[in-house]
Design a protein around this motif. Structure first.
Motif, PDB file in Angstrom:
ATOM      1  N   ARG A   1     -29.464  71.912  55.113  1.00  0.00           N
ATOM      2  CA  ARG A   1     -28.526  71.043  55.458  1.00  0.00           C
ATOM      3  C   ARG A   1     -29.151  69.750  56.390  1.00  0.00           C
ATOM      4  O   ARG A   1     -28.841  68.790  56.331  1.00  0.00           O
ATOM      5  CB  ARG A   1     -27.353  71.639  56.224  1.00  0.00           C
ATOM      6  N   ALA A   2     -29.982  70.370  57.132  1.00  0.00           N
ATOM      7  CA  ALA A   2     -30.593  69.562  57.952  1.00  0.00           C
ATOM      8  C   ALA A   2     -31.459  68.556  57.408  1.00  0.00           C
ATOM      9  O   ALA A   2     -31.499  67.151  57.743  1.00  0.00           O
ATOM     10  CB  ALA A   2     -31.549  70.037  59.235  1.00  0.00           C
ATOM     11  N   GLN A   3     -32.157  68.727  56.292  1.00  0.00           N
ATOM     12  CA  GLN A   3     -33.055  67.946  55.475  1.00  0.00           C
ATOM     13  C   GLN A   3     -31.970  67.051  54.723  1.00  0.00           C
ATOM     14  O   GLN A   3     -32.353  65.901  54.592  1.00  0.00           O
ATOM     15  CB  GLN A   3     -33.780  68.804  54.374  1.00  0.00           C
ATOM     16  N   LEU A   4     -30.919  67.321  54.241  1.00  0.00           N
ATOM     17  CA  LEU A   4     -29.979  66.613  53.295  1.00  0.00           C
ATOM     18  C   LEU A   4     -29.089  65.894  54.340  1.00  0.00           C
ATOM     19  O   LEU A   4     -28.190  65.215  53.756  1.00  0.00           O
ATOM     20  CB  LEU A   4     -29.123  67.509  52.555  1.00  0.00           C
ATOM     21  N   ALA A   5     -29.244  65.918  55.629  1.00  0.00           N
ATOM     22  CA  ALA A   5     -28.190  65.189  56.345  1.00  0.00           C
ATOM     23  C   ALA A   5     -28.054  63.782  56.335  1.00  0.00           C
ATOM     24  O   ALA A   5     -26.971  63.059  56.221  1.00  0.00           O
ATOM     25  CB  ALA A   5     -28.488  65.366  57.813  1.00  0.00           C
ATOM     26  N   VAL A   6     -29.488  63.011  56.207  1.00  0.00           N
ATOM     27  CA  VAL A   6     -29.400  61.508  55.924  1.00  0.00           C
ATOM     28  C   VAL A   6     -30.379  61.362  54.519  1.00  0.00           C
ATOM     29  O   VAL A   6     -31.106  62.245  54.274  1.00  0.00           O
ATOM     30  CB  VAL A   6     -29.827  61.111  56.984  1.00  0.00           C
TER      31      VAL A   6
ATOM     32  N   PHE B   1     -46.051  82.920  55.062  1.00  0.00           N
ATOM     33  CA  PHE B   1     -47.276  82.739  54.336  1.00  0.00           C
ATOM     34  C   PHE B   1     -47.121  81.486  53.174  1.00  0.00           C
ATOM     35  O   PHE B   1     -48.198  81.560  52.368  1.00  0.00           O
ATOM     36  CB  PHE B   1     -47.757  83.760  53.858  1.00  0.00           C
ATOM     37  N   ASP B   2     -46.127  80.898  53.144  1.00  0.00           N
ATOM     38  CA  ASP B   2     -46.006  79.855  52.181  1.00  0.00           C
ATOM     39  C   ASP B   2     -46.182  80.232  50.933  1.00  0.00           C
ATOM     40  O   ASP B   2     -46.509  79.541  50.079  1.00  0.00           O
ATOM     41  CB  ASP B   2     -47.044  78.554  52.540  1.00  0.00           C
TER      42      ASP B   2
ATOM     43  N   SER C   1     -41.090  69.556  53.949  1.00  0.00           N
ATOM     44  CA  SER C   1     -41.878  69.128  52.808  1.00  0.00           C
ATOM     45  C   SER C   1     -40.987  69.578  51.645  1.00  0.00           C
ATOM     46  O   SER C   1     -40.329  70.623  51.708  1.00  0.00           O
ATOM     47  CB  SER C   1     -43.200  69.763  52.865  1.00  0.00           C
ATOM     48  N   PRO C   2     -41.279  68.747  50.477  1.00  0.00           N
ATOM     49  CA  PRO C   2     -40.456  69.344  49.157  1.00  0.00           C
ATOM     50  C   PRO C   2     -40.918  70.740  48.866  1.00  0.00           C
ATOM     51  O   PRO C   2     -39.938  71.675  48.548  1.00  0.00           O
ATOM     52  CB  PRO C   2     -41.105  68.389  48.226  1.00  0.00           C
ATOM     53  N   THR C   3     -42.071  71.239  49.082  1.00  0.00           N
ATOM     54  CA  THR C   3     -42.379  72.531  48.786  1.00  0.00           C
ATOM     55  C   THR C   3     -41.668  73.603  49.818  1.00  0.00           C
ATOM     56  O   THR C   3     -41.082  74.496  49.217  1.00  0.00           O
ATOM     57  CB  THR C   3     -44.123  72.971  49.074  1.00  0.00           C
ATOM     58  N   PHE C   4     -41.603  73.237  51.082  1.00  0.00           N
ATOM     59  CA  PHE C   4     -40.964  74.144  51.992  1.00  0.00           C
ATOM     60  C   PHE C   4     -39.393  74.164  51.604  1.00  0.00           C
ATOM     61  O   PHE C   4     -38.652  75.240  51.504  1.00  0.00           O
ATOM     62  CB  PHE C   4     -41.162  73.841  53.224  1.00  0.00           C
ATOM     63  N   TYR C   5     -39.008  73.058  51.408  1.00  0.00           N
ATOM     64  CA  TYR C   5     -37.792  72.959  50.948  1.00  0.00           C
ATOM     65  C   TYR C   5     -37.279  73.651  49.626  1.00  0.00           C
ATOM     66  O   TYR C   5     -36.081  74.695  49.654  1.00  0.00           O
ATOM     67  CB  TYR C   5     -37.194  71.335  50.701  1.00  0.00           C
ATOM     68  N   ASP C   6     -38.152  73.655  48.829  1.00  0.00           N
ATOM     69  CA  ASP C   6     -37.984  74.509  47.512  1.00  0.00           C
ATOM     70  C   ASP C   6     -37.830  76.000  47.908  1.00  0.00           C
ATOM     71  O   ASP C   6     -37.036  76.970  47.283  1.00  0.00           O
ATOM     72  CB  ASP C   6     -39.073  74.263  46.360  1.00  0.00           C
TER      73      ASP C   6
ATOM     74  N   ARG D   1     -27.926  69.304  42.334  1.00  0.00           N
ATOM     75  CA  ARG D   1     -28.371  70.456  43.177  1.00  0.00           C
ATOM     76  C   ARG D   1     -29.908  70.458  43.368  1.00  0.00           C
ATOM     77  O   ARG D   1     -30.493  69.891  42.444  1.00  0.00           O
ATOM     78  CB  ARG D   1     -27.710  71.621  42.611  1.00  0.00           C
ATOM     79  N   ARG D   2     -30.264  71.195  44.217  1.00  0.00           N
ATOM     80  CA  ARG D   2     -31.522  71.570  44.678  1.00  0.00           C
ATOM     81  C   ARG D   2     -32.595  70.299  44.541  1.00  0.00           C
ATOM     82  O   ARG D   2     -33.757  70.442  44.101  1.00  0.00           O
ATOM     83  CB  ARG D   2     -31.983  72.617  43.316  1.00  0.00           C
ATOM     84  N   VAL D   3     -31.991  69.134  45.081  1.00  0.00           N
ATOM     85  CA  VAL D   3     -32.924  68.019  45.264  1.00  0.00           C
ATOM     86  C   VAL D   3     -33.274  67.972  46.588  1.00  0.00           C
ATOM     87  O   VAL D   3     -32.555  68.362  47.582  1.00  0.00           O
ATOM     88  CB  VAL D   3     -32.260  66.816  44.793  1.00  0.00           C
TER      89      VAL D   3
END
Lengths: 847, 121
Positions: A70-75, A149-150, A82-87, A469-471
């Protein structure tokens, strides 16, 4: 008919000294081990609490991931993570919430309260519950830990191939961790399902007929049955998937005849019932809370049973509504759309029953009731959007947008999390002897209710406005910036509410007094518990003649406390409970329940090691762990099950004498084997579904008979397995008839024949040169043959186990539980052999 | 299980009607999936589903009739929370009746697509 016929000298329950001595014995027998041995405890009062605590821990972890999302999508156009971490974060959020919170919390809560609700001292297989718990902890930590461990899975909680099957799209171990870690946890769920079904059907107190069973128990029965048929197809899917990832068997690879849609089928055959598997137990809590706070019996008991059973069935006909956009024929979509609309009927019935009960009662507004009303409001919104997305044309517009995210969270948070919060406030005195704070509860509720709606109501709009979703992020020009900001703020308010509950649970209590007994003035048996509770559960196992015995049976609590009912004592210093009949709760057996042991934990560690080593392809260690797991399970069974008692029967009180040992359909072990094998056979049918799925979509599947595994070797296998099946049955009958020598000979012969059958079954595809990586046909043949062959090997081990038990005198003509269960196992293997050989060897002859 | 006489109800008789729904559902789905692999005319498929639907509905009606009749004959009360064999039977019969009604509706729902879709698109 409850009373026994033989009169023997009974202890005087009116004598306080007698009662004191009994209580001391019960307390000692049921006490949790001390010191580091505490972790060997298996009793529901320990395991259930650990289970609940750990699943809440996973929920908080997954909640933090949601806040990151939610923090990533706030704005718009944010790059906080990063996108990898977000996924990884959103995949693990969904995975953890579903597999490590929603399902386990049901099992955990049921393990705590079901025995109390049924007036039983414990469920029939406490060590199995402990095994399930340790599997859950190990698998859960393995899956969730991967994000540090990513290496966490990153392709959505449903792992669609080919995104997940091909190394070039998803390098690393993410999908393997998901597949193997969760397969392992699914074993824990199946273990819990076995425990809960047998518990509900066979551990009810004397006199508790089906029509008097608490509604919670009805829901548990339905949900555990659903787990039994929903999880195995996913296990089958996991097997296909992992074989593709590890050995390049092309089940989902279209270039070699496979089909990614098959995974979607197997996943959602699990995935949709799963929604109801997590929803029904939460509603079950509502069904317990509503009558208590309306201070009247539930209105329309039969209607609730209708709703639970009806939903249980119809929820299996909905899975394709997750696949409307895959291009299936419209007529097929129509069938699933129809079922998706039909399921709204029983779901609505439940809600009307609750509302009617509240309207006709004198409602006491308290924190649990507050959460229940919040739940009903949110759930109705989620249900209505569900009816919308069940319509194919609407779904095509809303598919994979935030509208669906809003819908599913209204269902899951409204229908599951709010009732669970209500349950926490309602049942906390049962666990800790004290009520939670009503003031903090109200604060938590309003934060959660407002935060939740602020977070998810705007998502309906974001979705309809076109936000997928999932963007990882979205463009400002989409015009959903404000809606997303509100959602993010709402999510944090919601989280604050959860934290208030966590604080309320964990805060130091100081000298705060214990709650009074039955603090909510409820009517059902679980509130017999003293504050604080004793490890033995109930002082004596009551005779129940009402749905709300605490309200309706006169002098009930006193009779229980004074030990005037059954098993008021533990004179042989053994843990005991009463087994009754399914329909009418007629007492059948006094079951000796096993006590603390480290074996379940050891077995879970080795079983976990098998899955974890396999993830990293450490094959030698995997095989070593497999052997150790098998040995530890055999040691556990050998020492802890089918123990021959020192006397055939005992006086359980009130002049009733019950046998201490039963075998066959009267024993709980037989039921557990039956139920386990139902699940096992469902998994097998999942694999067979794969075969027939390819049969329907490919004109040349199966290829001409001379390509396949041949007819000769599968037929030889069939013959040998038939011998093994007959010897298992024969061994049971001859052993029963006292012809021990012949029985032993049959067991030995059966063990050998089963190994031969397994070898012959695998020899067929081997000798005809079927290469599984070449095409989906050989791969499918191999996987079915391997499954059945492994069951043959396990069956051989079981017969050898029985032979050894017979040789050392642990199995006799009268004490023959082992061979009864093994013979039952062989009936199921026999079925699998018929299907396997018929499909692999004979079907190609017909086409 | 006796059909026309007095039947001892149990958990299997309770779930018979929804199990028929399950059979009908799987039959319709599998048949359509199989026949639609090449996009052929599916009149035969739709007719077969219609026939199976009629049979399933009749079976469900039979279950409903049996349960409803026994429930009415031996009391027919909505209150069945007493600790007697009679109450347990009436409870199971009434619940069976409700489940049969739900299954009947669900089977009818499940048949509607064959009137709407004439081919496999």
């Amino acid at each position: 008919m409850i009373e026994g016929t033989t009169q023997t000298e009974a202890p005087d329950q009116e004598d306080e000294a007698v009662r004191r001595a009994q209580e001391d014995r019960l307390r000692e027998v049921w006490a949790a081990p001390k010191g580091w041995r505490y972790w060997s405890a298996v009793n529901n009062t320990e395991v259930g609490v650990w289970y609940t605590a750990v699943s809440f821990g996973f929920m908080l972890f997954a909640g933090v991931l949601a806040l990151i999302v939610r923090a990533q999508l706030a704005v718009p156009e944010n790059d906080l993570v990063s996108p990898t971490f977000y996924d990884q974060a959103f995949t693990l959020h969904g995975t953890t919430m579903m597999f490590l919170f929603a399902v386990p919390i049901f099992e955990a809560v049921a393990i705590i309260i079901l025995p109390q609700l049924l007036g039983a001292r414990d469920l029939p297989f406490p060590r199995l519950s402990a095994f399930g718990f340790w599997c859950f902890v190990i698998g859960g930590v393995f899956v969730t830990g991967s994000i540090f461990f990513d290496q966490a899975p990153s392709s959505g909680w449903f792992m669609y191939p080919p995104l997940t099957t091909e190394e070039r799209y998803t390098p690393g171990y993410g999908p393997d961790i998901w597949l193997l870690g969760l397969s392992f946890i699914e074993i824990a769920s199946l273990a819990a399902a076995v425990e809960l079904i047998v518990g509900t059907l066979k551990c009810r107190p004397p006199g508790m007929r089906l029509n008097l069973m608490p509604l919670y128990a009805w829901y548990v029965l339905v949900v555990a049955g659903m787990i039994l048929f929903a999880f195995p197809p996913l296990i089958a899917g996991d097997i296909l998937f992992e074989f593709e990832r590890m050995f390049d068997w092309p089940f989902f690879d279209p270039s070699r005849g496979g089909d990614p849609i098959l995974w979607q089928h197997l996943f959602w055959i699990f995935g949709h019932p799963e929604v109801y598997i997590v929803f029904l137990p939460a509603i079950a809590l509502v069904a317990m809370i509503v009558p208590t706070f309306a201070q009247r019996p539930i209105l329309g008991y039969s209607w609730i049973v209708l709703a639970a059973v009806g939903t249980g069935f119809i929820s299996f006909g909905l899975w394709v509504h997750h696949m409307y956009a895959t291009g299936l024929p419209s007529i097929s979509l129509g069938f699933f759309s129809a079922a998706s609309e039909a399921v709204a009927i029983p779901t609505g019935v439940q809600i009307f029953v609750f509302i009617a009960t509240l309207l006709t009662g004198r409602v006491i507004y308290s924190v649990p009731m507050l959460f229940v009303s919040g739940s009903l409001a949110n759930l109705v919104i989620g249900g209505l959007t569900g009816v919308m997305v069940a319509l194919v044309p609407f779904d095509w517009q809303a598919h994979d947008t935030y509208f669906v995210v809003a819908h599913l969270h209204y269902v899951l948070i409204g229908g599951v999390l709010f009732p669970i919060a209500a349950g926490v406030y309602y049942y906390w005195p049962l666990v800790a002897g004290r009520k939670l704070s009503s003031r903090l509860g109200r604060i938590a509720f309003w934060l959660m209710f407002v935060g939740f709606n602020a977070a998810f109501l705007p998502m309906h709009y974001s979705g309809l406005a076109g936000m997928p979703r999932r963007v990882w992020t979205y463009s400002e020009s989409l015009g959903v910036g404000t809606a997303n900001l509100i959602s993010s703020v709402g999510a944090f308010i919601f989280a604050a509410g959860i934290l208030v509950i966590v604080w309320d649970v964990l805060r130091p209590r100081g000298k705060e007094p214990y709650a009074k007994r039955n603090p909510w003035n409820a009517g059902t048996l679980e509130w017999l518990v003293e504050m604080p509770g004793e490890d033995w559960g109930v002082r004596s196992i009551p005779i129940v003649t009402s749905r709300y015995p605490l309200w309706e049976q006169p002098n009930f609590i006193d009779d229980v406390d004074k030990g005037r009912f059954y098993l008021p004592d533990a004179e042989e210093m053994k843990r005991e409970t009463i087994i009754t009949s399914v329909l009418d709760g007629t007492p059948l057996q006094c079951l000796r329940v096993p006590g603390p042991s480290f074996m379940p934990m050891v077995a879970a560690i080795f079983t976990g090691a098998v899955f974890i080593f396999a993830t990293f392809h450490w094959w030698a260690s995997t095989i070593a762990a497999m052997v150790l797991a098998a040995i530890s399970i055999i040691v556990w069974l050998w020492r802890g099950t089918a123990i021959i008692p020192e006397k055939p029967e005992k006086n359980v009180g009130r002049g009733l004498h019950l046998p201490l040992y039963t075998s066959g359909p009267h024993s709980v072990g037989w039921w557990a084997m039956f139920i386990t094998m139902m699940g096992d056979t469902t998994a097998f049918l999942g694999l067979v579904f794969g075969y027939y799925y390819f049969f329907t979509i490919h004109a040349d599947f199966p290829p001409p008979a001379n390509v396949g595994p041949g007819v000769l070797w599968p037929s030889v296998a069939f013959g040998l397995f038939a011998v093994a099946w007959a010897t298992a049955l024969g061994a049971r009958l001859t052993n029963q008839a006292g012809r021990i020598g012949l029985a032993r000979g049959l067991m030995a012969a059966g063990a050998v024949a089963a190994l031969g059958g397994s070898a012959a079954l695998l020899w067929g595809p081997y000798t005809t040169g079927l290469r599984p990586a070449a095409h989906v046909y050989p791969a499918t043949v191999w996987v079915i043959a391997i499954w059945t062959a492994l069951h043959g090997v396990a069956g051989s081990l079981m017969l050898a186990y029985c032979l050894a038990r017979s040789l050392v005198g642990r199995m006799t003509p009268k004490h023959d539980m082992d061979i009864w269960n093994v013979a039952l196992y062989w009936h199921f293997v026999g079925f699998a052999v018929i299907v396997t050989v018929g499909t692999l060897a004979y079907l190609p002859l017909l086409t | 299980m006796q059909v026309f006489g007095k039947t001892q109800d149990n958990l299997w008789t309770l779930i018979a009607a929804p199990a028929i729904w399950g059979f009908h559902f799987l039959f319709s789905y599998f048949l359509a999936a199989y026949r639609c692999a090449p996009n052929d005319d599916i009149f035969g498929t739709r007719a077969a589903i219609a026939v199976v639907t009629v049979i399933c509905l009749l079976l469900i009606l039979l279950i409903a009739r049996r349960a409803g009749r026994e429930w009415r004959t031996y009391g027919g009360a909505y209150r069945n929370d007493q600790a007697t064999d009679n109450a347990r039977e009436r409870f199971l019969e009434f619940s069976t009746l409700l489940l049969a009604a739900l299954s009947f509706v669900a089977v009818v729902f499940e048949t509607l697509p064959i009137f709407v879709f004439w081919d496999c698109r």
